[in-house]
Design an enzyme around this catalytic site. Sequence first.
Site, PDB file in Angstrom:
ATOM      1  N   CYS A  32       0.676  -1.382  -0.183  1.00  0.00           N
ATOM      2  CA  CYS A  32      -0.540   0.285   0.318  1.00  0.00           C
ATOM      3  C   CYS A  32       1.003   1.606   0.075  1.00  0.00           C
ATOM      4  O   CYS A  32      -0.110   2.176  -0.444  1.00  0.00           O
ATOM      5  CB  CYS A  32      -0.951   0.254   1.432  1.00  0.00           C
ATOM      6  N   HIS A  91      -2.944   7.181   2.604  1.00  0.00           N
ATOM      7  CA  HIS A  91      -3.848   5.623   1.280  1.00  0.00           C
ATOM      8  C   HIS A  91      -4.637   5.203   1.999  1.00  0.00           C
ATOM      9  O   HIS A  91      -5.344   5.247   3.591  1.00  0.00           O
ATOM     10  CB  HIS A  91      -2.689   4.265   2.431  1.00  0.00           C
ATOM     11  N   ASN A 108     -10.130  -0.463  -0.261  1.00  0.00           N
ATOM     12  CA  ASN A 108      -8.530  -0.445  -0.183  1.00  0.00           C
ATOM     13  C   ASN A 108      -8.298  -0.681  -1.053  1.00  0.00           C
ATOM     14  O   ASN A 108      -8.438  -2.135  -2.021  1.00  0.00           O
ATOM     15  CB  ASN A 108      -8.298  -0.859   1.271  1.00  0.00           C
TER      16      ASN A 108
END
Length: 346
Positions: free
Chosen positions: A112, A254, A284
Amino acid sequence: MTRAAVLAGLGGWVPPRVVTNDELGRELDTSDAWIHSRTGIRRRHVVDPGTATSDLAVEAARRALASAGTDRVDLIVLATSTPDHPCPATAPAVADRLGLNGVAAFDVAAVCSGFVYALAAASAMIGQGLAGRALVIGADTFSTILDPADRTTRAIFGDGAGAVVLRAGDDREPGAVLGFDLGSDGQHSDLITVAAGGSRQPATAGPVEDAARYFRMRGKEVFFNAVLRMSESAQTLLRTVGWNPEEIDRFVAHQANIRILYAVADQLGLDRRTVVANLDRVGNTVAASIPLALQDAACRGDLVPGQRVVLTGFGGGLTWGSAAIRWPDIAVEPLPTIHPDLNHSN
C-alpha cells in the site's frame, strides 16, 4: 531553481463490477452496518475472471497520458503487489500495450506504500536527468488473492488503478514534487503477508494450504502501526519541506480505513476537512488508492491549483512513505463507475 519532477497528468480506472456491502452480507456472515461502521466502506469494484492488473494499469495510464496531453514518456514505474506473473515484471507489458515498447519500465512492490515509492523513484530519475517524462502507475487486483471465506479482508479490499505523468521542470513550478520521506521495518513483515509463492515457500514445492495462498493481515496491529508510521512520516516530510500543519490544504493518505485517516490527521493537528477520502466507493485499492483518491478529489473540485498537498501511505513490509506537492492546473476525466454525476457523457 532546482530540476524537479512536476505533476503533469492524472488518471484512474476501476473495473465496472461493483460489490456492495449488502451483497457481501448475503454471502458471508456480515452486514452493511458492520462493515461501514468499522471501515467507512460501502462498496468496492472487483475484476471479472480473466482481467489482470495490467488491464487496469493500461486504462489508468491512458487517461493520465490524455490528461497530460502527451502519448510519450521515457520511463514507466508500476507499483503493484499483484503482478500479472511472478516473473517477468508487469511494467514492460504495460509499456508495450501503450505503444511505448523500448522505454525503461519496472515494477515496485511495496504493497500500500507502493505508489509513494514509485513516485519517489521516478522523481529521482527525472531529477538526475535519466528521464524527461515518466508514467507512475499504482495498480492492484487484490480480489484475486483474498480468501473467499474471509469476511474481513473481502470487506476491505477492492481493485483499481491510478496513474500520474511527471515531467522535468523546476521546484518553483506548480505541480512540483517537493520532497519525500520513506521508511521500512522488516521486523514486522509478518503483519501483512501472502506466505506462499516466493522462494521461501514455493507454490510448486508440493500441496499448498489455502491459508498460505491467500492474503492475511493482523488487523489490530496493522491499525496501530499505520497510524504511527504515517503520522511520523508526514511529520518528517513537513520538516523537510518547511511546511506547518496549518498550511496543508489537502491530506491524501492511503485509503485503508476512515478511522485510520482521521486518526493520522488528528495526530498531525490537521483539520479533518482537509482529509481526502473516497474509500466509501472503492474500498482499499492498495497501490492504486492514493492516485485514485487524487483523481476523485480533482474531479470534484476539491483539489485546485496552488494548494499544498501531502500524500502518505503505509503497507506491508512494513513500508511507509510521504510526499509533498503543490497542486498544478491539470484536467482530469471523471470515471462513470465512481461518480456518474460528474461524467460528461451523462
